[in-house]
Each structure stands twice: as structure tokens, then as C-alpha cells.
Design a protein around this motif. Structure first.
Motif, mmCIF file in Angstrom:
data_model
loop_
_atom_site.group_PDB
_atom_site.id
_atom_site.type_symbol
_atom_site.label_atom_id
_atom_site.label_comp_id
_atom_site.label_asym_id
_atom_site.label_seq_id
_atom_site.Cartn_x
_atom_site.Cartn_y
_atom_site.Cartn_z
ATOM 1 N N ASN A 1 0.288 5.807 -3.118
ATOM 2 C CA ASN A 1 -0.134 7.056 -3.764
ATOM 3 C C ASN A 1 -1.557 6.993 -4.297
ATOM 4 O O ASN A 1 -1.866 7.549 -5.343
ATOM 5 C CB ASN A 1 0.828 7.456 -4.893
ATOM 6 N N GLY A 2 -2.428 6.325 -3.563
ATOM 7 C CA GLY A 2 -3.824 6.222 -3.980
ATOM 8 C C GLY A 2 -4.633 7.444 -3.612
ATOM 9 O O GLY A 2 -4.179 8.334 -2.878
ATOM 10 N N LYS A 3 -5.833 7.480 -4.134
ATOM 11 C CA LYS A 3 -6.756 8.584 -3.865
ATOM 12 C C LYS A 3 -7.023 8.673 -2.363
ATOM 13 O O LYS A 3 -7.212 7.656 -1.697
ATOM 14 C CB LYS A 3 -8.065 8.359 -4.623
ATOM 15 N N ASP A 4 -7.052 9.873 -1.855
ATOM 16 C CA ASP A 4 -7.311 10.136 -0.439
ATOM 17 C C ASP A 4 -6.342 9.389 0.480
ATOM 18 O O ASP A 4 -6.694 9.032 1.611
ATOM 19 C CB ASP A 4 -8.757 9.767 -0.071
ATOM 20 N N GLY A 5 -5.136 9.112 -0.007
ATOM 21 C CA GLY A 5 -4.130 8.431 0.805
ATOM 22 C C GLY A 5 -4.302 6.929 0.914
ATOM 23 O O GLY A 5 -3.604 6.282 1.692
ATOM 24 N N CYS A 6 -5.227 6.381 0.143
ATOM 25 C CA CYS A 6 -5.470 4.930 0.211
ATOM 26 C C CYS A 6 -4.268 4.148 -0.310
ATOM 27 O O CYS A 6 -3.642 4.536 -1.295
ATOM 28 C CB CYS A 6 -6.697 4.545 -0.610
ATOM 29 N N GLU A 7 -3.983 3.056 0.368
ATOM 30 C CA GLU A 7 -2.969 2.114 -0.075
ATOM 31 C C GLU A 7 -3.574 0.720 -0.089
ATOM 32 O O GLU A 7 -4.558 0.448 0.604
ATOM 33 C CB GLU A 7 -1.758 2.129 0.876
ATOM 34 N N VAL A 8 -2.966 -0.150 -0.879
ATOM 35 C CA VAL A 8 -3.339 -1.562 -0.920
ATOM 36 C C VAL A 8 -2.055 -2.344 -0.675
ATOM 37 O O VAL A 8 -1.065 -2.133 -1.366
ATOM 38 C CB VAL A 8 -3.957 -1.948 -2.281
ATOM 39 N N TRP A 9 -2.092 -3.236 0.307
ATOM 40 C CA TRP A 9 -0.943 -4.079 0.602
ATOM 41 C C TRP A 9 -1.329 -5.530 0.386
ATOM 42 O O TRP A 9 -2.429 -5.950 0.767
ATOM 43 C CB TRP A 9 -0.491 -3.925 2.049
ATOM 44 N N LEU A 10 -0.429 -6.293 -0.200
ATOM 45 C CA LEU A 10 -0.598 -7.737 -0.363
ATOM 46 C C LEU A 10 0.674 -8.411 0.100
ATOM 47 O O LEU A 10 1.752 -8.126 -0.422
ATOM 48 C CB LEU A 10 -0.872 -8.092 -1.832
ATOM 49 N N LYS B 1 -9.269 0.718 -8.085
ATOM 50 C CA LYS B 1 -10.328 1.496 -7.432
ATOM 51 C C LYS B 1 -9.733 2.611 -6.567
ATOM 52 O O LYS B 1 -10.240 3.730 -6.536
ATOM 53 C CB LYS B 1 -11.206 0.579 -6.570
ATOM 54 N N ASP B 2 -8.641 2.293 -5.875
ATOM 55 C CA ASP B 2 -8.002 3.274 -5.009
ATOM 56 C C ASP B 2 -7.073 4.212 -5.779
ATOM 57 O O ASP B 2 -6.492 5.128 -5.206
ATOM 58 C CB ASP B 2 -7.230 2.566 -3.893
ATOM 59 N N ARG B 3 -6.925 3.943 -7.062
ATOM 60 C CA ARG B 3 -6.098 4.755 -7.960
ATOM 61 C C ARG B 3 -4.647 4.858 -7.479
ATOM 62 O O ARG B 3 -4.049 5.944 -7.497
ATOM 63 C CB ARG B 3 -6.713 6.134 -8.156
ATOM 64 N N CYS B 4 -4.119 3.716 -7.047
ATOM 65 C CA CYS B 4 -2.721 3.677 -6.624
ATOM 66 C C CYS B 4 -1.831 3.815 -7.857
ATOM 67 O O CYS B 4 -2.102 3.213 -8.896
ATOM 68 C CB CYS B 4 -2.422 2.367 -5.894
ATOM 69 N N THR B 5 -0.792 4.606 -7.741
ATOM 70 C CA THR B 5 0.047 4.905 -8.908
ATOM 71 C C THR B 5 1.466 4.372 -8.788
ATOM 72 O O THR B 5 2.258 4.547 -9.704
ATOM 73 C CB THR B 5 0.115 6.426 -9.138
ATOM 74 N N TYR B 6 1.788 3.751 -7.661
ATOM 75 C CA TYR B 6 3.158 3.289 -7.463
ATOM 76 C C TYR B 6 3.146 1.953 -6.739
ATOM 77 O O TYR B 6 2.391 1.774 -5.780
ATOM 78 C CB TYR B 6 3.936 4.317 -6.636
ATOM 79 N N GLU B 7 3.976 1.003 -7.213
ATOM 80 C CA GLU B 7 4.110 -0.281 -6.530
ATOM 81 C C GLU B 7 5.508 -0.402 -5.941
ATOM 82 O O GLU B 7 6.507 -0.199 -6.622
ATOM 83 C CB GLU B 7 3.872 -1.463 -7.468
ATOM 84 N N SER B 8 5.556 -0.755 -4.674
ATOM 85 C CA SER B 8 6.795 -1.103 -3.999
ATOM 86 C C SER B 8 6.738 -2.609 -3.762
ATOM 87 O O SER B 8 5.760 -3.116 -3.221
ATOM 88 C CB SER B 8 6.873 -0.357 -2.664
ATOM 89 N N LYS B 9 7.777 -3.307 -4.185
ATOM 90 C CA LYS B 9 7.783 -4.765 -4.037
ATOM 91 C C LYS B 9 9.123 -5.186 -3.469
ATOM 92 O O LYS B 9 10.173 -4.785 -3.971
ATOM 93 C CB LYS B 9 7.550 -5.417 -5.397
ATOM 94 N N ASP B 10 9.069 -5.974 -2.386
ATOM 95 C CA ASP B 10 10.293 -6.506 -1.804
ATOM 96 C C ASP B 10 9.993 -7.856 -1.162
ATOM 97 O O ASP B 10 8.854 -8.303 -1.136
ATOM 98 C CB ASP B 10 10.915 -5.519 -0.810
ATOM 99 N N THR B 11 11.038 -8.470 -0.664
ATOM 100 C CA THR B 11 10.906 -9.756 0.008
ATOM 101 C C THR B 11 11.352 -9.572 1.445
ATOM 102 O O THR B 11 12.396 -8.971 1.706
ATOM 103 C CB THR B 11 11.779 -10.821 -0.684
ATOM 104 N N ILE B 12 10.521 -10.075 2.360
ATOM 105 C CA ILE B 12 10.896 -9.996 3.771
ATOM 106 C C ILE B 12 11.099 -11.409 4.302
ATOM 107 O O ILE B 12 10.519 -12.368 3.790
ATOM 108 C CB ILE B 12 9.862 -9.208 4.610
#
Length: 181
Positions: free
Chosen positions: A142-151, A113-124
Motif C-alpha cells: 500500500n505504498g505511494k503510487d503502488g510501490c511495494e518493498v519486499w524483503l 520513503k515509499d510510504r508503505c502502510t501495511y506489512e505482510s509477513k509469512d514463512t515460505i
């Protein structure tokens, strides 16, 4: 949907009473409060700029009956051994409070929905080095209107605010402050 309107009215009241920003309003909640965050994201509201769900769910009825009107930044922190709000969802009628989506699938709805185009994945690392859980941090950028999704996938963790593993409040603020104007 009355709950959404009630939260919007409450936010407007608090903004007015305490001279708070009308453009920098966010919502976070745990468990049922996390589900409310998802409902806010699915709703046609403009009060809350971003939402952060802790151990929350997307109910199946939301996914099937609602279409989010716009992209919205979303953050989810969830334990993979949560037996209250199960990581892998509950799509059968078994006496629980209703059918709900698996967390990865629910989050992927927002990635699309947010049209994110890049995934960054790491372990903390957990702040509790002795008995802490591994935290897999997925950031969809890199989502639309600067939106990001974090999990934040807290491997092996139960239904909780996750204070044994991270400063959850600080992580939520780190997410929200990206959207402060």
C-alpha cells in the motif's frame, strides 16, 4: 554518480537497438550489483522502474549523503549468515570496503520513503526440503503510487544468489511484473 549515468545510457542503447520498452526497464544485481541497485534507487533517475538487490547493501555514505527523490519499488533477498555483506551491517572502519547499513534498517528506509502502510509477513519453504533454509518473507504494501518493498530474509544462509532455497530469478520477476505497463 557516473555509474548511474552509464547504466542509464546502456539501458537506452539496449532499448533502442533491440526495440525494447522504455517504460518497462528494471535492474537487479548481486553483492556489488545489489549495491548498485540501491544507488539507482537513491538517484534522480527515471530509467529503472524498480530494483531488486540480492545480497546487496546500502553504503553508509548513500544513507547519509543522498535523499531519494521519489518512491521506487525495491526487493531485497539476503541471508542472515552472509559474512561478506553482513545482515547486521558494518558501521565501523575495520578494513572492509566501507561502512554499510544493517539490512533491516536499509529496507526500512524504503518502507518509509515509499510510504508503505501495511506489512505482510509469512514463512515460505525452501525448494530444498532436506537442507534448505527458512525464508521469512516481509512484504510492505500500500505504498505511494503502488510501490511495494519486499524483503526475503533467508535465515542462516550465506552470501549467494540463494538458488539452493528458491528460484530467485522467478521471485525477482514476480516482483518486477507488478510494475509492467
Amino acid at each position: 554518480q557516473n555509474d548511474v549515468k552509464d547504466l542509464q545510457r546502456m539501458a537506452a542503447y539496449v532499448q533502442q537497438k533491440y526495440s525494447l520498452s522504455k517504460v518497462n526497464t528494471f535492474c537487479t544485481g548481486m553483492s556489488n550489483g545489489g549495491e548498485m541497485c540501491y544507488l539507482l534507487a537513491y538517484s534522480n533517475q527515471t530509467t529503472f522502474k524498480a530494483v531488486a538487490s540480492i545480497a546487496g547493501l546500502t553504503m553508509l555514505w548513500m544513507y547519509k549523503n543522498l535523499e531519494a527523490p521519489r518512491p521506487i519499488p525495491l526487493f531485497e533477498v539476503h541471508g542472515t549468515q552472509d559474512h561478506v555483506s553482513e545482515w547486521w551491517g558494518n558501521l565501523k572502519e575495520d578494513g572492509s570496503w566501507g561502512k554499510y547499513m544493517p539490512v533491516p534498517q536499509a529496507v526500512n528506509y524504503w518502507v518509509a520513503k515509499d510510504r508503505c502502510t501495511y506489512e505482510s509477513k509469512d514463512t515460505i519453504s525452501s525448494i530444498n526440503s532436506d537442507k534448505g533454509h527458512q525464508i521469512i518473507r516481509h512484504k510492505y504494501l500500500n505504498g505511494k503510487d503502488g510501490c511495494e518493498v519486499w524483503l526475503y530474509e533467508v535465515v542462516g544462509a550465506p552470501h549467494c544468489w540463494h538458488t539452493a532455497d528458491l528460484d530467485t530469478g522467478e521471485e525477482v520477476w514476480n516482483f518486477f511484473r507488478r510494475y509492467v505497463k
